[in-house]
Design an enzyme around this catalytic site. Structure first.
Site, PDB file in Angstrom:
ATOM      1  N   ASP A 130       6.482  28.587 -12.393  1.00  0.00           N
ATOM      2  CA  ASP A 130       7.942  28.690 -12.367  1.00  0.00           C
ATOM      3  C   ASP A 130       8.387  30.068 -11.902  1.00  0.00           C
ATOM      4  OD1 ASP A 130       8.829  26.135 -13.225  1.00  0.00           O
ATOM      5  OD2 ASP A 130       8.255  26.610 -15.277  1.00  0.00           O
ATOM      6  N   SER A 131       7.768  31.104 -12.456  1.00  0.00           N
ATOM      7  CA  SER A 131       8.182  32.462 -12.088  1.00  0.00           C
ATOM      8  C   SER A 131       7.830  32.777 -10.641  1.00  0.00           C
ATOM      9  CB  SER A 131       7.530  33.483 -13.033  1.00  0.00           C
ATOM     10  OG  SER A 131       7.978  33.297 -14.356  1.00  0.00           O
TER      11      SER A 131
END
Length: 476
Positions: free
Chosen positions: A232-233
């Site tokens: 996600d990051s």
């Protein structure tokens, strides 16, 4: 020729923030391209909500408005990064409950996650029910008045709500539409729900993380997962990068008679593959399928985590130190420092020689580190400029003299009627010379900016605002 700056009240445009005016202060080609693009747009229907009190005018994205309709991590991390560097980020959340991340993991005295205070910092919270037609109409009006829209819904969701690029670009041709999904907006996997854990597995990342089988080189047992949502990051970082590139491209597109806006298509799957170094060309040219390597790195010797004596204050806690001595000169210094000059010479001169003798080299280093604490190993190796570092936890990092000297950890106030408290969070990086990227405020309360945005920006009357609240279209 300098850009003509029009008063905020002028019907032909809105006043540009200082950071977007051309001249000696901001004269680089990239800056001029972006600022000219913004200046050339028709802002007749827009108002400028960025003020010196909100975002310092020396930040590169001051004057850019971002509408964030994503949730949890990938889209919101993109918004966090853009907000750090001056963008006004308006975050749309469901009424009553808000972004699920508000209550993820540890929760503070008010029941809100400290993580939320970090990922939503510098954002304005507006609560709109996008499942309702009137809610979607409000979001559309905000998109018309924005430079960027960030979303991380399953592909096709916004199209069902008539909020996709085909719906919004005719109304705002300069809108940058940044879309984050598991697998991208096209292709046979695009309709799949995309979670970082699954995308990390399918990108090959999880395959190379774990313990190798000594016979096959494949995974021995399940893959090891970093204790965070890396995919996600990483996707959020790619989304922020893509958004800035699209903003820079606006002027040239408009000069060619094309709409300045475009879609930035980011997938978690592809973002993780983008981190995978040379595994694809290695497979193509040599037929090699890189597998897991435990705490070492395949084909690079020596670089590993080596066991040390436990620290006196924690005699039962295993200790390790990471040493990276994979350049030829550093390797020679390491072997000299540990008293193993017998492992220096033509047979160990370059990395490919050392790869053939990895077990011998690793055993020699481990035998030396086992007789010393991690601090002792660090002291010896740093004296001869061999990169080495202890495996730190978050407490160590917060208390680190280097982190403190660099201003890496901030104390950000969380105001409450009784005075509130502060929460520590990492400062934005990279550091840009002359730019103050400190956090301006912590993640806001749910719907904290409803009146500011919906009445002040969209022009809703008090009566209509109250009606929408009563009907659950917007939060109270």
């Amino acid at each position: 020729m300098p850009i003509q700056i029009l008063p905020k009240w002028c019907a032909t445009g809105r006043r540009l923030p200082t950071a977007f005016r051309t001249g000696p202060r901001n004269s680089s080609p990239l800056w001029t391209s972006l600022s000219s693009s913004i200046a050339s747009r028709d802002y007749a229907s827009q108002s400028n909500s960025i003020s010196p009190e909100t975002a310092p005018q020396n930040l590169p994205l001051a004057g850019i408005r971002v509408l964030e309709v994503g949730q949890v991590i990938a889209g919101p991390f993109c918004g966090q990064l853009l907000g750090h560097y001056g963008a006004e980020v308006i975050k749309v959340e469901p009424p009553e409950v808000g972004d699920p991340l508000r209550v993820w993991r540890e929760r503070d005295l008010d029941g809100v996650s400290p993580w939320w205070r970090s990922i939503a910092r510098n954002k304005k919270s507006v609560t709109i029910d996008m499942r309702k037609e009137e809610g979607r109409r409000l979001v559309k009006q905000l998109a018309i008045k924005s430079d960027v829209m960030i979303e991380n819904f399953k592909p096709g969701t916004l199209e069902k709500w008539n909020l996709g690029p085909a719906d919004l670009h005719p109304l705002n041709p300069s809108l940058i539409f940044t879309r984050v999904s598991g697998y991208g907006q096209t292709g046979p996997w695009s309709s799949r729900p995309g979670y970082a854990s699954v995308c990390e597995a399918e990108s090959g990342f999880r395959y190379i993380n774990g313990t190798p089988d000594p016979d096959t080189g494949a995974l021995l047992g399940p893959p090891i997962r970093p204790n965070l949502s890396l995919g996600d990051s990483v996707a959020g970082l790619h989304a922020a990068f893509g958004t800035v590139l699209a903003l820079l491209a606006r002027k040239s597109r408009e000069a060619q008679g094309q709409p300045g806006g475009q879609t930035v298509d980011v997938s978690i799957f592809e973002s993780m593959i983008n981190l995978m170094e040379g595994i694809i060309p290695e497979y193509d040219r040599k037929g090699k399928i890189r597998g897991p390597s435990g705490s070492s790195l395949t084909g690079i010797v020596p670089t590993n985590a080596y066991p040390c004596k436990p620290a006196p204050e924690a005699p039962t806690v295993p200790a390790y130190i990471v040493i990276g001595a994979n350049s030829d000169s550093i390797y020679s210094r390491l072997m000299t420092a540990i008293g193993r000059t017998d492992l220096i010479g033509p047979a160990y001169a370059q990395n490919h020689h050392r790869v053939e003798r990895q077990a011998e080299i690793e055993d020699a280093i481990s035998a030396w580190t086992r007789e010393r604490t991690a601090e002792e190993v660090e002291e010896v190796l740093r004296a001869v400029s061999v990169p080495a570092g202890r495996v730190l936890n978050v407490k160590d990092i917060v208390e680190s003299e280097h982190a403190q000297a660099r201003g890496l950890v901030e104390d950000v106030p969380v105001p409450k009627p009784d005075g509130g408290w502060s929460v520590k969070m990492s400062r934005a990086v990279p550091m840009l010379e002359g730019c103050d990227t400190k956090t301006r405020w912590a993640g806001p309360e749910l719907g904290e900016h409803n009146r500011e945005v919906l009445i002040g920006e969209l022009g809703l009357g008090e009566e209509e605002f109250g009606r929408l609240q009563r009907e659950g279209v917007i939060g109270k």
